[in-house]
Design a protein around this motif. Structure first.
Motif, short mmCIF file in Angstrom:
data_model
loop_
_atom_site.label_atom_id
_atom_site.label_comp_id
_atom_site.label_asym_id
_atom_site.label_seq_id
_atom_site.Cartn_x
_atom_site.Cartn_y
_atom_site.Cartn_z
N LEU A 1 0.70 -1.39 0.00
CA LEU A 1 -0.01 0.04 -0.09
C LEU A 1 0.95 1.34 0.08
O LEU A 1 0.47 2.38 -0.43
CB LEU A 1 -1.04 0.03 1.05
N GLU A 2 2.09 1.15 0.46
CA GLU A 2 2.93 2.23 0.44
C GLU A 2 3.82 2.45 -1.02
O GLU A 2 4.73 3.51 -0.93
CB GLU A 2 3.96 2.22 1.62
N TRP A 3 3.65 1.44 -1.75
CA TRP A 3 4.47 1.27 -2.96
C TRP A 3 4.00 2.46 -3.77
O TRP A 3 2.86 2.70 -3.96
CB TRP A 3 3.99 -0.01 -3.66
N LYS A 4 4.92 3.38 -4.26
CA LYS A 4 4.50 4.45 -5.37
C LYS A 4 4.39 3.98 -6.78
O LYS A 4 5.44 3.56 -7.60
CB LYS A 4 5.59 5.59 -4.97
N LEU A 5 3.39 4.67 -7.58
CA LEU A 5 3.39 4.52 -8.74
C LEU A 5 3.45 6.04 -9.44
O LEU A 5 2.75 6.81 -8.89
CB LEU A 5 2.05 3.83 -9.27
N SER A 6 4.12 5.93 -10.68
CA SER A 6 4.12 7.21 -11.38
C SER A 6 3.47 7.31 -12.63
O SER A 6 3.84 6.08 -13.28
CB SER A 6 5.77 7.70 -11.66
N VAL A 7 2.65 8.07 -13.11
CA VAL A 7 2.04 7.98 -14.23
C VAL A 7 2.58 9.16 -15.39
O VAL A 7 2.43 10.16 -15.01
CB VAL A 7 0.55 7.99 -14.53
N GLU B 1 -9.31 6.11 -4.16
CA GLU B 1 -9.76 6.46 -5.20
C GLU B 1 -10.90 5.73 -5.98
O GLU B 1 -12.04 5.80 -6.34
CB GLU B 1 -9.18 7.42 -6.16
N ASP B 2 -10.28 4.60 -6.40
CA ASP B 2 -11.00 3.61 -7.19
C ASP B 2 -10.26 2.27 -6.92
O ASP B 2 -8.93 2.01 -7.46
CB ASP B 2 -11.03 3.92 -8.73
N SER B 3 -11.01 1.21 -6.49
CA SER B 3 -10.40 -0.20 -6.30
C SER B 3 -11.44 -1.06 -6.66
O SER B 3 -12.68 -1.14 -6.50
CB SER B 3 -9.85 -0.40 -5.06
N VAL B 4 -10.90 -2.12 -7.56
CA VAL B 4 -11.86 -3.28 -8.16
C VAL B 4 -11.59 -4.51 -7.20
O VAL B 4 -10.55 -4.84 -7.27
CB VAL B 4 -12.23 -3.29 -9.47
N LYS B 5 -12.52 -5.53 -7.30
CA LYS B 5 -12.27 -6.91 -6.77
C LYS B 5 -12.95 -7.76 -7.77
O LYS B 5 -13.91 -7.66 -7.84
CB LYS B 5 -12.89 -7.00 -5.29
N ALA C 1 1.89 8.70 -6.96
CA ALA C 1 0.83 8.43 -5.72
C ALA C 1 1.07 7.05 -5.27
O ALA C 1 1.64 6.17 -5.91
CB ALA C 1 -0.62 8.89 -6.14
N THR C 2 0.92 6.94 -3.88
CA THR C 2 0.95 5.78 -3.43
C THR C 2 -0.24 4.69 -3.72
O THR C 2 -1.32 5.22 -4.32
CB THR C 2 0.89 5.62 -1.71
N VAL C 3 0.11 3.41 -3.79
CA VAL C 3 -1.19 2.41 -4.11
C VAL C 3 -2.40 2.87 -2.96
O VAL C 3 -3.50 2.66 -3.65
CB VAL C 3 -0.57 0.96 -3.93
N ASP C 4 -1.90 2.99 -1.84
CA ASP C 4 -2.88 3.42 -0.81
C ASP C 4 -3.88 4.32 -1.27
O ASP C 4 -5.29 4.39 -1.42
CB ASP C 4 -2.38 3.32 0.58
N GLU C 5 -3.26 5.53 -1.78
CA GLU C 5 -3.90 6.76 -2.26
C GLU C 5 -4.86 6.40 -3.34
O GLU C 5 -6.16 6.86 -3.60
CB GLU C 5 -2.98 7.64 -2.62
N LEU C 6 -4.22 5.66 -4.51
CA LEU C 6 -5.04 5.59 -5.62
C LEU C 6 -6.22 4.50 -5.42
O LEU C 6 -7.21 4.38 -5.96
CB LEU C 6 -4.07 4.92 -6.86
N ALA C 7 -5.81 3.35 -4.34
CA ALA C 7 -6.74 2.47 -4.19
C ALA C 7 -8.03 3.16 -3.36
O ALA C 7 -9.42 2.61 -3.56
CB ALA C 7 -6.32 1.09 -3.30
N LEU D 1 -6.11 5.12 -13.89
CA LEU D 1 -4.74 5.84 -13.97
C LEU D 1 -5.04 6.61 -15.12
O LEU D 1 -4.54 7.72 -15.42
CB LEU D 1 -3.53 4.92 -14.20
N LEU D 2 -5.47 6.18 -16.50
CA LEU D 2 -5.80 6.94 -17.52
C LEU D 2 -6.50 8.31 -17.09
O LEU D 2 -6.11 9.28 -17.93
CB LEU D 2 -6.28 5.97 -18.57
N ASP D 3 -7.50 8.11 -16.45
CA ASP D 3 -8.50 9.33 -16.17
C ASP D 3 -7.82 10.36 -15.22
O ASP D 3 -7.91 11.52 -15.66
CB ASP D 3 -9.87 8.70 -15.54
N ARG D 4 -7.22 9.62 -14.43
CA ARG D 4 -6.67 10.55 -13.50
C ARG D 4 -5.41 11.35 -14.12
O ARG D 4 -5.23 12.75 -13.66
CB ARG D 4 -6.03 9.79 -12.25
N ALA D 5 -4.77 10.85 -15.06
CA ALA D 5 -3.64 11.38 -15.72
C ALA D 5 -4.07 12.36 -16.96
O ALA D 5 -3.34 13.03 -17.19
CB ALA D 5 -2.70 10.32 -16.02
#
Length: 265
Positions: A102-108, A126-130, A118-124, A160-164
């Motif tokens: 959850l602390e792992w960072k992703l850059s777009v 906002e929007d997360s699916v199961k 943003a961190t995975v936690d922050e992105l999750a 990620l596409l929408d946010r970027a």
């Protein structure tokens, strides 16, 4: 071949003659036994042959055939089966060390109006699916063991596409792993296959199953495209769009490669 066919025909004729002879013997012996004397062995055999040669019709048989593509593979099984074949199945080049996913960072980045990290936690948040998805090696034969079905939780790539705010005309997406591995695919392919950057498998961190901190999952795609420990996603417009995964390849279990078993919750 001709000799073999003649032997079959001759054998059939012999069988027919034998049955005919038995029928004649049956008639003769029956005439002799009008006083209900015990039947001879010949009569008994003749009756059995006659009964066996009678065609019997029966109603059509009915049965029930079922299958289940939603049975979840345990994390213990996933770890035992797949972690040993990481390099072959998931495009990994080394043993992934797990930290806190959850602390792992992703850059777009790329052809976008709002590049971000943003961190995975922050992105999750906002929007997360199961969703229940299947991961299988492209070389896994029918009834092979290199296949798992899991409850996958992750961030949709479309988010990620929408946010970027991806620009018009973008057609390529590239995933960059922490070890330098890069995988480029047509953007339409990835978006059309319910792609997620997963951080949980069966309600546990990836470290309990496939290993690592995050992993790309897509439906109808061989597992060797499921890159892990992604740190950057580049969205670009390319003159030459990369080939779609598996294009031109013939998998033994095609088209049953990486089928998503259920829609997102």
């Amino acid at each position: 071949m001709q000799t073999y066919q003649r032997n079959i025909v001759a054998g059939t004729m012999v069988a027919s003659l034998a049955l005919g002879g038995a029928g004649t013997a049956l008639a003769a012996e029956t005439a002799k036994n009008e006083n209900n004397a015990p039947e001879s062995t010949a009569i008994k055999v003749a009756k059995e042959c006659a009964a066996a040669s009678t065609l019997i019709s029966a109603a059509a048989s009915e049965g029930i055939f079922t299958y289940d593509q939603t049975a979840i593979t345990s994390n213990e099984t996933i770890a035992n089966l797949f972690r040993r074949a990481t390099a072959a199945l998931c495009g990994a080049t080394d043993d992934f060390a797990a930290s806190n996913p959850l602390e792992w960072k992703l850059s777009v980045s790329g052809d976008v109006d709002n590049a971000f990290s943003a961190t995975v936690d922050e992105l999750a948040s906002e929007d997360s699916v199961k969703q229940v998805m299947t991961c299988t090696c492209g070389g896994n034969p029918a009834d092979g063991g290199a296949i798992i079905t899991a409850d996958v939780k992750g961030i949709p790539v479309t988010h990620l596409l929408d946010r970027a705010k991806a620009r018009a005309g973008v057609n390529t997406i590239t995933f960059v792993s922490s070890d330098g591995t890069e995988l480029s695919m047509p953007l339409s392919y990835v978006a059309g296959r319910h792609a997620v950057i997963s951080y949980e498998i069966n309600d546990e961190d990836l470290s309990a199953s496939v290993g690592g901190n995050n992993q790309l999952w897509m439906s109808r795609t061989s597992a060797n495209y499921f890159v892990r420990d992604i740190i950057e996603v580049r969205i670009t417009s390319e003159k030459d769009v990369p080939a779609a995964p598996g294009e031109g390849a013939e998998y033994p279990n095609s088209p049953n490669v990486g089928i998503m078993s259920a829609a997102a919750e």
